[in-house]
Design a protein around this motif. Sequence first.
Motif, PDB file in Angstrom:
ATOM      1  N   PHE A 368       0.800  -1.148  -0.090  1.00 52.71           N
ATOM      2  CA  PHE A 368      -0.016   0.092  -0.296  1.00 52.71           C
ATOM      3  C   PHE A 368       0.784   1.169  -0.140  1.00 52.71           C
ATOM      4  N   GLU A 369       0.520   2.220  -0.769  1.00 50.84           N
ATOM      5  CA  GLU A 369       1.182   3.409  -1.037  1.00 50.84           C
ATOM      6  C   GLU A 369       0.185   4.491  -0.497  1.00 50.84           C
ATOM      7  N   PRO A 370       0.268   5.133   0.529  1.00 49.65           N
ATOM      8  CA  PRO A 370      -0.704   6.070   0.951  1.00 49.65           C
ATOM      9  C   PRO A 370      -0.522   7.389   0.611  1.00 49.65           C
ATOM     10  N   TYR A 371      -1.762   8.126   0.548  1.00 47.77           N
ATOM     11  CA  TYR A 371      -1.636   9.403  -0.061  1.00 47.77           C
ATOM     12  C   TYR A 371      -1.243  10.457   1.101  1.00 47.77           C
ATOM     13  N   ASN A 372      -0.292  11.393   1.119  1.00 48.24           N
ATOM     14  CA  ASN A 372       0.199  12.120   2.529  1.00 48.24           C
ATOM     15  C   ASN A 372      -0.887  12.903   2.476  1.00 48.24           C
ATOM     16  N   TRP A 373      -1.409  13.151   3.938  1.00 50.33           N
ATOM     17  CA  TRP A 373      -2.221  13.970   4.250  1.00 50.33           C
ATOM     18  C   TRP A 373      -1.851  15.230   5.137  1.00 50.33           C
ATOM     19  N   GLY A 374      -0.414  15.130   5.706  1.00 55.92           N
ATOM     20  CA  GLY A 374      -0.005  16.006   6.569  1.00 55.92           C
ATOM     21  C   GLY A 374      -0.494  16.440   7.884  1.00 55.92           C
ATOM     22  N   ALA A 375      -0.764  17.605   8.174  1.00 53.15           N
ATOM     23  CA  ALA A 375      -1.281  17.816   9.434  1.00 53.15           C
ATOM     24  C   ALA A 375      -2.801  18.112   9.194  1.00 53.15           C
ATOM     25  N   PHE A 376      -3.395  17.994  10.519  1.00 56.36           N
ATOM     26  CA  PHE A 376      -4.883  18.424  10.638  1.00 56.36           C
ATOM     27  C   PHE A 376      -4.869  19.991  11.014  1.00 56.36           C
ATOM     28  N   GLU A 377      -5.360  20.456  10.043  1.00 53.60           N
ATOM     29  CA  GLU A 377      -5.615  22.129  10.054  1.00 53.60           C
ATOM     30  C   GLU A 377      -6.613  22.186  11.609  1.00 53.60           C
ATOM     31  N   ASN A 378      -7.779  21.634  11.704  1.00 54.33           N
ATOM     32  CA  ASN A 378      -8.721  21.819  12.600  1.00 54.33           C
ATOM     33  C   ASN A 378      -8.131  21.543  13.958  1.00 54.33           C
ATOM     34  N   ALA A 379      -7.887  22.234  14.841  1.00 53.85           N
ATOM     35  CA  ALA A 379      -7.360  22.022  16.215  1.00 53.85           C
ATOM     36  C   ALA A 379      -8.205  20.971  17.050  1.00 53.85           C
ATOM     37  N   GLY A 380      -9.480  21.101  16.977  1.00 52.80           N
ATOM     38  CA  GLY A 380     -10.280  20.274  17.474  1.00 52.80           C
ATOM     39  C   GLY A 380     -10.275  18.697  17.257  1.00 52.80           C
ATOM     40  N   ALA A 381     -10.342  18.368  15.897  1.00 53.81           N
ATOM     41  CA  ALA A 381     -10.037  17.263  15.121  1.00 53.81           C
ATOM     42  C   ALA A 381      -8.566  16.568  15.593  1.00 53.81           C
ATOM     43  N   ARG A 382      -7.573  17.437  15.294  1.00 53.24           N
ATOM     44  CA  ARG A 382      -6.248  17.246  15.661  1.00 53.24           C
ATOM     45  C   ARG A 382      -6.086  16.620  17.181  1.00 53.24           C
ATOM     46  N   GLY A 383      -6.711  17.226  18.164  1.00 54.25           N
ATOM     47  CA  GLY A 383      -6.676  17.008  19.692  1.00 54.25           C
ATOM     48  C   GLY A 383      -7.474  15.676  19.965  1.00 54.25           C
ATOM     49  N   ASP A 384      -8.641  15.445  19.321  1.00 56.55           N
ATOM     50  CA  ASP A 384      -9.317  14.126  19.609  1.00 56.55           C
ATOM     51  C   ASP A 384      -8.624  13.218  18.863  1.00 56.55           C
ATOM     52  N   LEU A 385      -8.084  13.392  17.737  1.00 53.94           N
ATOM     53  CA  LEU A 385      -7.441  12.113  16.895  1.00 53.94           C
ATOM     54  C   LEU A 385      -6.118  11.775  17.811  1.00 53.94           C
TER      55      LEU A 385
END
Length: 466
Positions: A368-385
């Motif tokens: 599997f070759e994933p597509y790069n996502w990078g960082a989550f811009e939404n701080a709420g989603a990032r913290g939850d994750l």
Amino acid sequence: MAKQKLKIVTIGGGSSYTPELIEGYINRKDELPIEEIVLVDIEAGKEKLDIVGEMAKRMVKAAGLDWKVTLTLNRKEALKGADFVTTQFRVGLLDARVKDERIPLSHGVLGQETNGAGGIFKAFRTIPVILDIIADMRVQCPDAWLINFTNPAGMVTEAAIKYGGWEKTLGLCNVPIGHCSSAADKLDIPEKDLFFKFAGINHFHWHRVWDKSGKERTSELIDILYGPTQNEDDNHLKNIHSAEFHYEQIQHLNMLPCGYHRYYYIEDEMLNHSIEEFKKGETRAQVVKETEKRLFELYKDPALDYKPEELSQRGGTHYSDAACEIIASIQNDKRTEMVVSTINNGTIIDLPYDSAVEVSGVVTGHGFEPYNWGAFENAGARGDLQSMKGMEETVIEAAISGDYGAALQAFTVNPLIPGGTIAKRLLDEMLYAHKDYLPQFASKIKEIEENDKEVVTYVDELMKSN
């Protein structure tokens, strides 16, 4: 050069999903040069294995194929020379799922197969077994691919790669498939003409959508699916309640949520609905047990040689077909775009490199070759994750080590479990309830049995009322 004849082994071959798996192979008969399919189960699953195994043989025969279908309880022997191994087993069978749901709900806490306390305990039971399977594979089929769709798929996949050392592992979930078909339907655009990008972890991911012109359609879909004028329910998942997301919250995310985010974004409504089901004796596990009874009665019919429509009501439809497509894509270097659980390796900057993530990418002949996502811009989603990933890592640690402190920490971190006294009491009750499948916690379970008769009596009485 691709091997001319394939041996595919399925651990948990007596599953009610097996007909979908066989159908998927048959539909790809021109891509998969199958010689043998081996369905493996344990003694407790022998009756179901025999029923569904005979049906699998009828399906293959009806398709005019000469594939050998073997049924066995000998896992080690089955794995010898395998090219692909798929896993769809349930440690403790559906009775264990009943406990995962009913014990937490009896305390007013969510009980669910992959979320909350139930999901943690399914991981506790399952992770040691996947590591045992890998130990057998290392001897019997050292070059095989492991395609896992045993839940909780993300944690099981991470354990297989990170602790089992089996890099040729991919985890599967049917949820993204439904989201993609839903988007295509709502936009009235063929799915092949849309580009989807998913990122997160299993049952806790988000996605964005673009069309062929390069225009992003995510905000439009948010309006259609969750806005004031919505008139259709987007919940394609048959196994969870269709509570409505809060439109303003999804707007702020500017990403489309996974259906399972309902348990976190609208926790009170989801919990109240689950409690009502519990009071009526209709938890999801109890409903599925009845569904499976009907399915296996159908499967017994000697004239049935195709997947019945009733299987789509089981709740996990498309898992098996996705597994078949992954196998076909690896075998033929098809480069099919899919969403899988795989090791992060920087795909999502916000998570550890060696943790499992669920992301979009391409399935090639080398994996599997994933597509790069990078960082989550939404701080709420990032913290939850990040919080959820920390919980997952702690669950895996406890599942392998049997460390009671780690288990309690995982319970405490999980947002669906109240902390403090309730978390500890619930943990102790579930350890006792699942004692037959948790040898790593044996010393703590013995301590509970000897010193906490209140826990023992409570669980015994609750399960009698099942």
